[in-house]
Structure formats: C-alpha cells, structure tokens
Design a protein around this motif. Structure first.
Motif, short mmCIF file in Angstrom:
data_model
loop_
_atom_site.label_atom_id
_atom_site.label_comp_id
_atom_site.label_asym_id
_atom_site.label_seq_id
_atom_site.Cartn_x
_atom_site.Cartn_y
_atom_site.Cartn_z
N GLU A 144 -8.46 12.58 79.80
CA GLU A 144 -8.19 11.24 80.34
C GLU A 144 -7.70 11.32 81.78
O GLU A 144 -6.89 12.17 82.14
N SER A 145 -8.24 10.43 82.61
CA SER A 145 -7.77 10.27 83.98
C SER A 145 -7.93 8.81 84.33
O SER A 145 -8.21 7.98 83.46
N THR A 146 -7.74 8.45 85.58
CA THR A 146 -8.07 7.08 85.98
C THR A 146 -9.59 6.93 86.02
O THR A 146 -10.34 7.91 86.12
N THR A 147 -10.04 5.70 85.94
CA THR A 147 -11.48 5.43 86.01
C THR A 147 -12.05 5.89 87.34
O THR A 147 -13.14 6.48 87.40
N ALA A 148 -11.32 5.65 88.43
CA ALA A 148 -11.81 6.05 89.76
C ALA A 148 -12.03 7.55 89.83
O ALA A 148 -13.06 8.01 90.34
N LEU A 149 -11.09 8.34 89.34
CA LEU A 149 -11.25 9.79 89.37
C LEU A 149 -12.37 10.26 88.46
O LEU A 149 -13.12 11.18 88.80
N ARG A 159 -23.76 6.70 96.00
CA ARG A 159 -24.27 5.34 96.10
C ARG A 159 -24.34 4.66 94.74
O ARG A 159 -24.16 3.44 94.64
N THR A 160 -24.62 5.42 93.69
CA THR A 160 -24.63 4.86 92.35
C THR A 160 -23.25 4.34 91.97
O THR A 160 -23.10 3.27 91.39
N VAL A 161 -22.24 5.13 92.31
CA VAL A 161 -20.86 4.74 91.99
C VAL A 161 -20.44 3.52 92.81
O VAL A 161 -19.99 2.50 92.26
N GLU A 162 -20.60 3.59 94.12
CA GLU A 162 -20.09 2.53 94.99
C GLU A 162 -20.88 1.24 94.89
O GLU A 162 -20.31 0.15 95.01
N ASN A 163 -22.18 1.33 94.65
CA ASN A 163 -23.02 0.13 94.68
C ASN A 163 -23.29 -0.47 93.32
O ASN A 163 -23.93 -1.52 93.23
N PHE A 164 -22.82 0.19 92.26
CA PHE A 164 -23.02 -0.42 90.94
C PHE A 164 -21.85 -0.18 89.99
O PHE A 164 -21.22 -1.13 89.53
N LEU A 165 -21.54 1.08 89.70
CA LEU A 165 -20.54 1.36 88.67
C LEU A 165 -19.15 0.87 89.05
O LEU A 165 -18.43 0.30 88.23
N ARG A 166 -18.75 1.09 90.30
CA ARG A 166 -17.42 0.62 90.71
C ARG A 166 -17.30 -0.90 90.63
O ARG A 166 -16.36 -1.41 89.99
N PRO A 167 -18.19 -1.70 91.25
CA PRO A 167 -18.03 -3.15 91.14
C PRO A 167 -18.21 -3.67 89.72
O PRO A 167 -17.54 -4.63 89.32
N LEU A 168 -19.08 -3.03 88.95
CA LEU A 168 -19.26 -3.47 87.56
C LEU A 168 -17.99 -3.25 86.75
O LEU A 168 -17.52 -4.17 86.05
N LEU A 169 -17.41 -2.07 86.82
CA LEU A 169 -16.21 -1.79 86.04
C LEU A 169 -15.00 -2.56 86.56
O LEU A 169 -14.15 -2.97 85.77
N ALA A 170 -14.92 -2.77 87.87
CA ALA A 170 -13.84 -3.61 88.39
C ALA A 170 -13.90 -5.00 87.78
O ALA A 170 -12.87 -5.59 87.42
N ALA A 171 -15.11 -5.54 87.63
CA ALA A 171 -15.27 -6.87 87.02
C ALA A 171 -14.95 -6.85 85.54
O ALA A 171 -14.23 -7.73 85.03
N LEU A 172 -15.46 -5.87 84.81
CA LEU A 172 -15.26 -5.83 83.36
C LEU A 172 -13.83 -5.51 82.98
O LEU A 172 -13.33 -5.97 81.94
N CYS A 174 -11.20 -6.07 85.17
CA CYS A 174 -10.32 -6.87 86.03
C CYS A 174 -9.30 -5.98 86.74
O CYS A 174 -8.11 -6.28 86.82
N ASP A 175 -9.79 -4.88 87.25
CA ASP A 175 -8.96 -3.86 87.89
C ASP A 175 -9.66 -3.41 89.16
O ASP A 175 -10.56 -2.55 89.13
N ALA A 176 -9.25 -3.95 90.29
CA ALA A 176 -9.93 -3.67 91.56
C ALA A 176 -9.83 -2.21 91.97
O ALA A 176 -10.75 -1.66 92.57
N GLU A 177 -8.71 -1.56 91.68
CA GLU A 177 -8.50 -0.18 92.11
C GLU A 177 -8.98 0.85 91.09
O GLU A 177 -8.92 2.05 91.35
#
Length: 421
Positions: A144-149, A159-172, A174-177
């Motif tokens: 276990e770690s943070t989602t970002a790590l 680009r896969t992380v920044e342009n899809f997975l990060r914004p998708l998971l931030a929305a699902l 509700c955690d911007a960081e």
C-alpha cells in the motif's frame, strides 16, 4: 413510528435502534429487518439520505454532493430494496481536456490520443483487464502507498497517467492530490473497468428513498436526535429513554464520535458542487468531462440532462460541475464558468447559476494505511457503520451497514446469518 418510551427496566418493543437514516443506516435497518429483527430508525432531520440529498429548485433536481454510482457496486444487487433501482448510464470512458484540446475516450482499451503509442495503449488495456478480473482479497493484500506514488510505479507511460488515470481517479475519489490509499484506488478503478458510471434517475435521493420505502411502515421516526447511547437504550435530546436490545450508530463520523467517545474521526475532503442552467446542451452525449490540464478549479463536469432528462423541467438544460475544494470566488461562479467554457469549448456567458454548495466535510479521506474493513462492532449490542468504516463511496456506506447488521444478528440471535456475510 416508535412506541412511547417505557420506564427503565420494562421490556423493549424494539430489538434494534438505528441512529441515522443515511444510506448506511437504511442498509443496516433493511438487513436487520430481513433477519427478523424489530427495527426503529431515529433521524434527526425531516428526510432520509444524509449527504445523499437532492434539492428541488425551480423544477430542477439538484444533488448536493457528488453522487456518481457504478453498476459494478455489489450492494446495488445485494440489497433487495435497491434491486431494479432506475439509473441513467453515462457513456463509457470520458471526454478528456488535455494539452488544450478535447479527446473523446470511449472504452479506454480502445483509446487513441492523448495516450501515446500503441504500446502504451496496449499496456493500459491489459492492466484494466487484469484489474477487472482481480478478486477483492488480492487487491487488499497488495503493498500500500498513496495513489499518486502507485501510479508512478506501475510502469504506465507518463502521458497515460497525466492525461487519463490521474484526472479520472481524482474525479472518482474526489481527491485532487491522489493521497488516497492505492488499494482503494485499485478497487475504484476495478469498478470503472467492470461497470458503467451512472446516476439514480430523478436525483441521488431516490436511492435512500427506495431503501426507506422497503422498510415496514412506521420504522423511521423523524425529528428525533440521540443524546446518549448504550447497548440497551438510546436517550434522546428531548429526555426520552428508548429501550432496545441493540443500537447501531449510523451517523457521520463526527456525530458518531460524539455518541461513541474514542471513535477515530478521519480527515475529510471538502467538495463544491455547482449547477448551471444553460441555453443549450454543451454536449449531447452523456459523458463525463475530465480536466487533465488542471488550469482551473473544476475537476469534472457533465451535462446532467443529457444523462437524465428527468432532472430538469420542460426540456431545459442542467450542467453539474465538481470542484475539489472550496469555491474559488466564494459564492461567485465566474472563475468556474470561465473554466467550463474551456472544458466544453463553448461560451458560458449566458449560463445561469442555479446552485453552488460547498461541503467542508464531504468525504472521509482514505490515506494509507487505510483499513478497508474498520470494526463495526463496538461491543455486544453496540455497533457503528458509515462510509468512515469502509470506503468513502455509496458502496462503502451500504456495505458497512450490512456488516453492522450481520454483527448485530450474530450477537442477538442464535447463530450467524450467512446471507449477510
């Protein structure tokens, strides 16, 4: 309706009192009733649902907090009162604003730009397929770690992380960081891969209303606030003593800690939900719009009436947007509308603000280490449930209620109830 309180020491007419008529409390009451218990639900307000509330303003039905569901949530099928709940589906995938341009992503496994090479796409598709097939037990046993790590260490192209997975998971989440536990993120992403995002038809309040309607008449008593609880009685703020054989505290975390001293209260994510009336629909497709560029306050948005037309009168257009934090301009929506103009690539000058509601304690934070199954049994006859005991989702709230009901039935009846495990 509860029977009048009896003098101390006399037999109770109620087996279990549930405090709070939000999704967790209603779920607990539902499963306890199915297990043969006589249940009473005490609700301090005049409605069911807790934070899962829908206001009617000028004929529009407006959710107070973000309430995207997923068809893969097991509790939507396990609770008999929720089977057949009418839901309106979002289109698969999302519309992502990345590099100043919109990219329509259908099924992520068939995505094109902005993800990069065919190899990157194949890696993402394989990962989602594998995650969709992974049992819960294997996910919860992962390091276990943070989602970002975790995203940075999974071998995805940046680009896969920044342009899809990060914004998708931030929305699902509700955690911007993306400080949420990676195990929770994997469970949420697995739901995205397995099911479809959806909204309850007519507003999020329809879900708790449906659970409440499945309870025996008179089960819920409104306008009653608990002051003290014990395993065999609830004392209310108006001085009544309500005897019982067990109590389930199903309030928000702060209220639960006030009734159960020593209960841990998590940190919370503040969230702002904004509803606009637009002259025309900015999108006809019922799709989630994500901001990958992070140049404005909006995390995600959708043309609500393109998903569920019943939420607006006379064919009018409702747009719902979510800011992960307080509103940037207080009660003004100017910065939000400017950002929405970029996200939808249309003028928002004629959009009218219908509602802007900020909830400081919207969702319990789930940083690592996060116990996905926090105890619901305080002692024999005293239980607690809510999204702060599980995951900060409707699935988590409903499941925690079922776990509390199962614990109560084991204690108060002759044996376990396998159908509630």
């Amino acid at each position: 309706m509860l029977a009048p309180a009896r003098p101390h020491g006399m037999a109770a007419t109620t087996d279990v009192i549930v405090i709070g008529a939000g999704p967790a409390g209603l779920s607990a009451a539902h499963h306890l009733t199915e297990g043969g218990m006589r249940v009473s639900v005490l609700e301090a307000t005049e409605r069911v649902g807790g934070r899962m509330a829908t206001d009617t303003v000028e004929g529009f039905r407006l959710d107070r907090t973000p309430q995207l569901l997923n068809t893969a949530y097991p509790e939507l099928r396990r609770a008999s009162g929720l089977r057949g709940l009418p839901v309106a589906h979002l289109a698969p995938g999302a519309l992502v604003r990345a590099g100043g341009r919109p990219y329509r992503v259908g099924d992520p496994r068939g995505a094109r730009a902005p993800f990069g090479s065919a190899r990157d796409l194949a890696r993402l598709g394989t990962a989602l397929d594998r995650l969709a097939a992974t049992p819960t037990g294997r996910i919860t046993a992962r390091p276990e770690s943070t989602t970002a790590l975790a995203l940075a260490g999974r071998g995805f192209a940046p680009r896969t992380v920044e342009n899809f997975l990060r914004p998708l998971l931030a929305a699902l989440l509700c955690d911007a960081e993306l400080g949420t536990s990676s195990r929770v993120a994997d469970l949420v992403l697995r739901g995205f891969a397995r099911g479809r995002a959806c909204l309850p038809v007519g507003g999020s309040a329809r879900l708790p209303e449906r659970l409440a309607a499945a309870l025996p008449p008179g089960t819920i008593r409104f306008g009653v606030r608990a002051a003290h609880v014990a395993a065999n009685a609830v004392h209310t703020t108006d001085g009544a003593e309500l005897p019982c054989r067990g109590v389930v505290v199903a309030t928000d975390a702060h209220s639960a800690a006030a009734l159960l001293p020593g209960l841990r209260v998590p940190a919370f994510h503040p969230v702002t939900v904004v509803h606009h009336v637009a002259p025309t629909a900015p999108l006809r497709e019922p799709v989630l719009v994500l901001d990958a560029d992070r140049i404005g306050p909006v995390s995600h948005t959708y043309a609500t009436t393109s998903i569920d037309p019943t939420r607006a009168p006379d064919g009018r257009t409702l747009v719902t947007s979510v800011v992960l934090g307080p509103p940037p301009d207080g009660r003004s929506d100017k910065t939000i509308r400017d950002h929405l103009a970029d996200l939808y690539d249309t003028s928002t000058d004629r959009w009218d603000l219908l509602s802007l509601r900020s909830t400081p304690h919207c969702l319990p934070a789930m940083p690592p280490p996060h116990d996905l199954r926090r105890p619901v049994r305080v002692l024999s006859g005293l239980y607690v449930c809510g999204d702060h005991r599980d995951t900060s989702t409707i699935q988590g709230a409903l499941f925690s209620g079922r776990r509390a009901a199962s614990a109560a039935l084991r204690d108060l009846t002759a044996g376990p109830h396998p159908h509630l495990r």
